[in-house]
Motif scaffolding. Structure first.
Motif, PDB file in Angstrom:
ATOM      1  N   UNK A   1      15.369  -8.451 -17.371  1.00  0.00           N
ATOM      2  CA  UNK A   1      15.674  -7.333 -16.477  1.00  0.00           C
ATOM      3  C   UNK A   1      17.016  -6.711 -16.790  1.00  0.00           C
ATOM      4  N   UNK A   2      17.994  -7.537 -17.098  1.00  0.00           N
ATOM      5  CA  UNK A   2      19.310  -7.024 -17.476  1.00  0.00           C
ATOM      6  C   UNK A   2      19.209  -6.208 -18.758  1.00  0.00           C
ATOM      7  N   UNK A   3      18.459  -6.710 -19.693  1.00  0.00           N
ATOM      8  CA  UNK A   3      18.318  -6.039 -20.981  1.00  0.00           C
ATOM      9  C   UNK A   3      17.551  -4.728 -20.836  1.00  0.00           C
ATOM     10  N   UNK A   4      16.464  -4.757 -20.083  1.00  0.00           N
ATOM     11  CA  UNK A   4      15.629  -3.557 -19.967  1.00  0.00           C
ATOM     12  C   UNK A   4      16.315  -2.453 -19.178  1.00  0.00           C
ATOM     13  N   UNK A   5      16.802  -2.770 -18.009  1.00  0.00           N
ATOM     14  CA  UNK A   5      17.280  -1.722 -17.115  1.00  0.00           C
ATOM     15  C   UNK A   5      18.741  -1.384 -17.381  1.00  0.00           C
ATOM     16  N   UNK A   6      19.605  -2.354 -17.249  1.00  0.00           N
ATOM     17  CA  UNK A   6      21.036  -2.062 -17.284  1.00  0.00           C
ATOM     18  C   UNK A   6      21.510  -1.624 -18.656  1.00  0.00           C
ATOM     19  N   UNK A   7      21.198  -2.419 -19.660  1.00  0.00           N
ATOM     20  CA  UNK A   7      21.729  -2.103 -20.980  1.00  0.00           C
ATOM     21  C   UNK A   7      21.079  -0.861 -21.580  1.00  0.00           C
ATOM     22  N   UNK A   8      19.778  -0.680 -21.412  1.00  0.00           N
ATOM     23  CA  UNK A   8      19.140   0.508 -21.990  1.00  0.00           C
ATOM     24  C   UNK A   8      19.582   1.770 -21.254  1.00  0.00           C
TER      25      UNK A   8
ATOM     26  N   UNK B   1      28.104   4.450 -30.974  1.00  0.00           N
ATOM     27  CA  UNK B   1      27.410   4.096 -32.197  1.00  0.00           C
ATOM     28  C   UNK B   1      26.602   2.831 -31.962  1.00  0.00           C
ATOM     29  N   UNK B   2      25.478   2.720 -32.630  1.00  0.00           N
ATOM     30  CA  UNK B   2      24.565   1.606 -32.437  1.00  0.00           C
ATOM     31  C   UNK B   2      25.171   0.334 -33.032  1.00  0.00           C
ATOM     32  N   UNK B   3      25.326  -0.683 -32.193  1.00  0.00           N
ATOM     33  CA  UNK B   3      25.862  -1.959 -32.631  1.00  0.00           C
ATOM     34  C   UNK B   3      24.730  -2.970 -32.701  1.00  0.00           C
ATOM     35  N   UNK B   4      25.021  -4.127 -33.204  1.00  0.00           N
ATOM     36  CA  UNK B   4      24.020  -5.183 -33.299  1.00  0.00           C
ATOM     37  C   UNK B   4      23.538  -5.593 -31.910  1.00  0.00           C
ATOM     38  N   UNK B   5      24.454  -5.698 -30.935  1.00  0.00           N
ATOM     39  CA  UNK B   5      24.060  -6.072 -29.571  1.00  0.00           C
ATOM     40  C   UNK B   5      23.134  -5.032 -28.968  1.00  0.00           C
ATOM     41  N   UNK B   6      23.414  -3.758 -29.224  1.00  0.00           N
ATOM     42  CA  UNK B   6      22.575  -2.694 -28.700  1.00  0.00           C
ATOM     43  C   UNK B   6      21.189  -2.762 -29.306  1.00  0.00           C
ATOM     44  N   UNK B   7      21.127  -3.039 -30.579  1.00  0.00           N
ATOM     45  CA  UNK B   7      19.846  -3.153 -31.255  1.00  0.00           C
ATOM     46  C   UNK B   7      19.046  -4.334 -30.713  1.00  0.00           C
ATOM     47  N   UNK B   8      19.706  -5.450 -30.452  1.00  0.00           N
ATOM     48  CA  UNK B   8      19.030  -6.619 -29.877  1.00  0.00           C
ATOM     49  C   UNK B   8      18.446  -6.273 -28.517  1.00  0.00           C
ATOM     50  N   UNK B   9      19.219  -5.573 -27.695  1.00  0.00           N
ATOM     51  CA  UNK B   9      18.742  -5.195 -26.356  1.00  0.00           C
ATOM     52  C   UNK B   9      17.563  -4.237 -26.442  1.00  0.00           C
ATOM     53  N   UNK B  10      17.640  -3.261 -27.330  1.00  0.00           N
ATOM     54  CA  UNK B  10      16.541  -2.308 -27.456  1.00  0.00           C
ATOM     55  C   UNK B  10      15.269  -2.982 -27.964  1.00  0.00           C
ATOM     56  N   UNK B  11      15.384  -3.877 -28.934  1.00  0.00           N
ATOM     57  CA  UNK B  11      14.214  -4.592 -29.454  1.00  0.00           C
ATOM     58  C   UNK B  11      13.613  -5.480 -28.374  1.00  0.00           C
ATOM     59  N   UNK B  12      14.448  -6.176 -27.606  1.00  0.00           N
ATOM     60  CA  UNK B  12      13.946  -7.030 -26.535  1.00  0.00           C
ATOM     61  C   UNK B  12      13.254  -6.203 -25.454  1.00  0.00           C
ATOM     62  N   UNK B  13      13.812  -5.056 -25.103  1.00  0.00           N
ATOM     63  CA  UNK B  13      13.180  -4.194 -24.097  1.00  0.00           C
ATOM     64  C   UNK B  13      11.850  -3.653 -24.605  1.00  0.00           C
ATOM     65  N   UNK B  14      11.797  -3.268 -25.864  1.00  0.00           N
ATOM     66  CA  UNK B  14      10.557  -2.754 -26.447  1.00  0.00           C
ATOM     67  C   UNK B  14       9.483  -3.830 -26.488  1.00  0.00           C
ATOM     68  N   UNK B  15       9.850  -5.045 -26.904  1.00  0.00           N
ATOM     69  CA  UNK B  15       8.872  -6.142 -26.959  1.00  0.00           C
ATOM     70  C   UNK B  15       8.373  -6.506 -25.562  1.00  0.00           C
ATOM     71  N   UNK B  16       9.277  -6.477 -24.577  1.00  0.00           N
ATOM     72  CA  UNK B  16       8.886  -6.789 -23.203  1.00  0.00           C
ATOM     73  C   UNK B  16       7.954  -5.722 -22.660  1.00  0.00           C
ATOM     74  N   UNK B  17       8.245  -4.463 -22.946  1.00  0.00           N
ATOM     75  CA  UNK B  17       7.384  -3.388 -22.479  1.00  0.00           C
ATOM     76  C   UNK B  17       5.996  -3.481 -23.105  1.00  0.00           C
ATOM     77  N   UNK B  18       5.928  -3.884 -24.363  1.00  0.00           N
ATOM     78  CA  UNK B  18       4.626  -4.031 -25.018  1.00  0.00           C
ATOM     79  C   UNK B  18       3.829  -5.225 -24.492  1.00  0.00           C
ATOM     80  N   UNK B  19       4.516  -6.225 -23.977  1.00  0.00           N
ATOM     81  CA  UNK B  19       3.802  -7.416 -23.503  1.00  0.00           C
ATOM     82  C   UNK B  19       3.113  -7.181 -22.163  1.00  0.00           C
ATOM     83  N   UNK B  20       3.502  -6.147 -21.419  1.00  0.00           N
ATOM     84  CA  UNK B  20       2.856  -5.866 -20.123  1.00  0.00           C
ATOM     85  C   UNK B  20       1.669  -5.056 -20.346  1.00  0.00           C
TER      86      UNK B  20
END
Length: 138
Positions: free
Chosen positions: A103-110, A119-138
Motif C-alpha cells: 500500500x505504501x508503494x502503490x499509493x504514497x510513492x507513486x 530524475x528516476x532513481x533505483x528506489x523509484x524504479x523498484x516502487x513502480x515495478x512493485x506497484x505494476x506487479x501488484x496491480x496485475x495480480x488483482x
C-alpha cells in the motif's frame, strides 16, 4: 554426530520447559515481536529509506486498521488455543507487513513520483515495478 544430536535434544527439552511457564511464553512472544519489528524496520529502510510525514502517517493508519480488523476477526473465529492463536497471528503478521508496504508503494510513492519532477532513481524504479506487479495480480 551422536553427541551433537544429544546436545540438540537437550536444548529442545530446556526450550520446551521454559515455554511451559507463563513468563517463558511471555518472554518468547516479546522476543518474537522484537525480531519482527527489527525486520520490518530494516525492510522499510532498505527499500523506502526515510519516509515523508504523509507517508509515515498513511503507513501508521493502514497498519492500525489492519491490526484492529485482524484482532476482531481472530476474536470472532479463532479457537482459544494458544497454538492456534499463535499460528493465526504469525500468518497475519506476515501478510500485514506485505499489505502495508505494498500500500505504501502503490499509493504514497507513486503519487509522490507522479507529482514531483525528479530524475528516476533505483528506489523509484523498484516502487513502480512493485506497484505494476501488484496491480496485475488483482
Amino acid at each position: 554426530s551422536g553427541a551433537a544430536s544429544s546436545a540438540w535434544s537437550h536444548e529442545w527439552i530446556v526450550f520446551a520447559r521454559v515455554l511451559d511457564s507463563f513468563i517463558g511464553t511471555f518472554l518468547f512472544v516479546n522476543f518474537a515481536l522484537a525480531v519482527y519489528a527489527v525486520v520490518a524496520l530494516a525492510i522499510k529502510e532498505c527499500f523506502f529509506g526515510p519516509l515523508s510525514s504523509l507517508e509515515s502517517h498513511k503507513l501508521t493508519e493502514r497498519a492500525m486498521k489492519y491490526i484492529i480488523f485482524k484482532i476482531i476477526f481472530a476474536g470472532a473465529y479463532v479457537e482459544l488455543d494458544l497454538q492456534t492463536i499463535t499460528q493465526w497471528f504469525g500468518w497475519f503478521a506476515a501478510l500485514g507487513l506485505v499489505k502495508v508496504y505494498v500500500g505504501l508503494c502503490m499509493v504514497s510513492r507513486t503519487t509522490n513520483l507522479s507529482s514531483t519532477p525528479i530524475e528516476l532513481k533505483v528506489e523509484s524504479l523498484i516502487c513502480l515495478v512493485a506497484a505494476f506487479r501488484t496491480a496485475l495480480s488483482f
